[in-house]
Scaffold this motif. Structure first.
Motif, PDB file in Angstrom:
ATOM      1  N   MET A  52       1.100  -1.280  -0.002  1.00  0.00           N
ATOM      2  CA  MET A  52       0.068  -0.009   0.081  1.00  0.00           C
ATOM      3  C   MET A  52       0.859   1.196  -0.073  1.00  0.00           C
ATOM      4  O   MET A  52       2.329   1.187   0.490  1.00  0.00           O
ATOM      5  CB  MET A  52      -0.710   0.344   1.027  1.00  0.00           C
ATOM      6  CG  MET A  52      -1.426  -1.323   1.155  1.00  0.00           C
ATOM      7  SD  MET A  52      -2.985  -0.905   0.086  1.00  0.00           S
ATOM      8  CE  MET A  52      -3.819  -0.190   0.375  1.00  0.00           C
ATOM      9  N   THR A  99      -4.628   6.812   0.047  1.00  0.00           N
ATOM     10  CA  THR A  99      -3.813   5.000  -0.359  1.00  0.00           C
ATOM     11  C   THR A  99      -4.619   4.718  -1.462  1.00  0.00           C
ATOM     12  O   THR A  99      -5.172   4.555  -1.915  1.00  0.00           O
ATOM     13  CB  THR A  99      -4.028   4.506   1.064  1.00  0.00           C
ATOM     14  OG1 THR A  99      -5.544   4.599   0.850  1.00  0.00           O
ATOM     15  CG2 THR A  99      -3.604   5.331   2.248  1.00  0.00           C
ATOM     16  N   ARG A 155       1.174   5.513  -0.879  1.00  0.00           N
ATOM     17  CA  ARG A 155      -0.106   6.778  -0.798  1.00  0.00           C
ATOM     18  C   ARG A 155       0.306   8.113  -1.749  1.00  0.00           C
ATOM     19  O   ARG A 155       1.555   8.279  -2.416  1.00  0.00           O
ATOM     20  CB  ARG A 155       0.323   7.438   1.030  1.00  0.00           C
ATOM     21  CG  ARG A 155      -0.126   9.013   1.067  1.00  0.00           C
ATOM     22  CD  ARG A 155      -0.457   8.989   2.299  1.00  0.00           C
ATOM     23  NE  ARG A 155       0.740   9.978   2.514  1.00  0.00           N
ATOM     24  CZ  ARG A 155       1.237  11.169   2.439  1.00  0.00           C
ATOM     25  NH1 ARG A 155      -0.449  11.671   1.448  1.00  0.00           N
ATOM     26  NH2 ARG A 155       2.005  12.065   2.459  1.00  0.00           N
TER      27      ARG A 155
END
Length: 149
Positions: free
Chosen positions: A59, A68, A61
């Protein structure tokens, strides 16, 4: 240093042939790329190690929006410098003199057999009339000048 500059630096070691130096550089890079593609590591002593690295999905950003996002799994090439290279860069170890190119062998030219050429018939030389010698003319002028005085 880019690839063209690298090839130019190697050319003296290949009898000043940029074509041969470029061919050698291309072979080295191609071999490294093919080995990494197969999943093999390429270790060059006192220089470093090229290896293929699998990166997991993660994940991340988005820096503009802050939301995200999911980053896909990928495969990357990584270079890990060897201790010898690190020591040279940090200044702990000094480099020796750069290898000099081998002297070029002296090639003696082989004598080339000359083919007998057909000769054109010799032209007759025309005898030209000889002009009077200038020395005599100059001497006469000097004599005339002396008489006038």
């Amino acid at each position: 240093m880019n690839k063209a500059q690298f090839i130019a630096a190697l050319a003296p070691h290949f009898n000043d042939s940029k074509k041969e130096a470029a061919h050698a550089v291309d072979i080295v890079f191609d071999t490294i790329v093919r080995s990494l593609h197969k999943g093999e590591d390429v270790m060059i002593n006192d220089f470093g190690k090229f290896k293929k690295v699998d990166r997991k999905a993660r994940m991340g950003r988005n820096p503009f929006t802050g939301e995200t996002i999911k980053i896909k799994a990928s495969k990357k090439a990584r270079f890990l410098p060897a201790k010898g290279l690190k020591d040279v860069i940090s200044g702990e170890r000094k480099l020796g003199p750069a290898p000099k190119p081998e002297p070029k062998p002296v090639v003696k030219a082989k004598p080339v057999a000359k083919k007998a050429a057909k000769k054109a018939p010799a032209k007759k030389k025309v005898a030209a009339k000889k002009a009077p010698a200038k020395k005599k003319v100059a001497a006469k002028k000097v004599v005339k000048k002396a008489k006038k005085k």
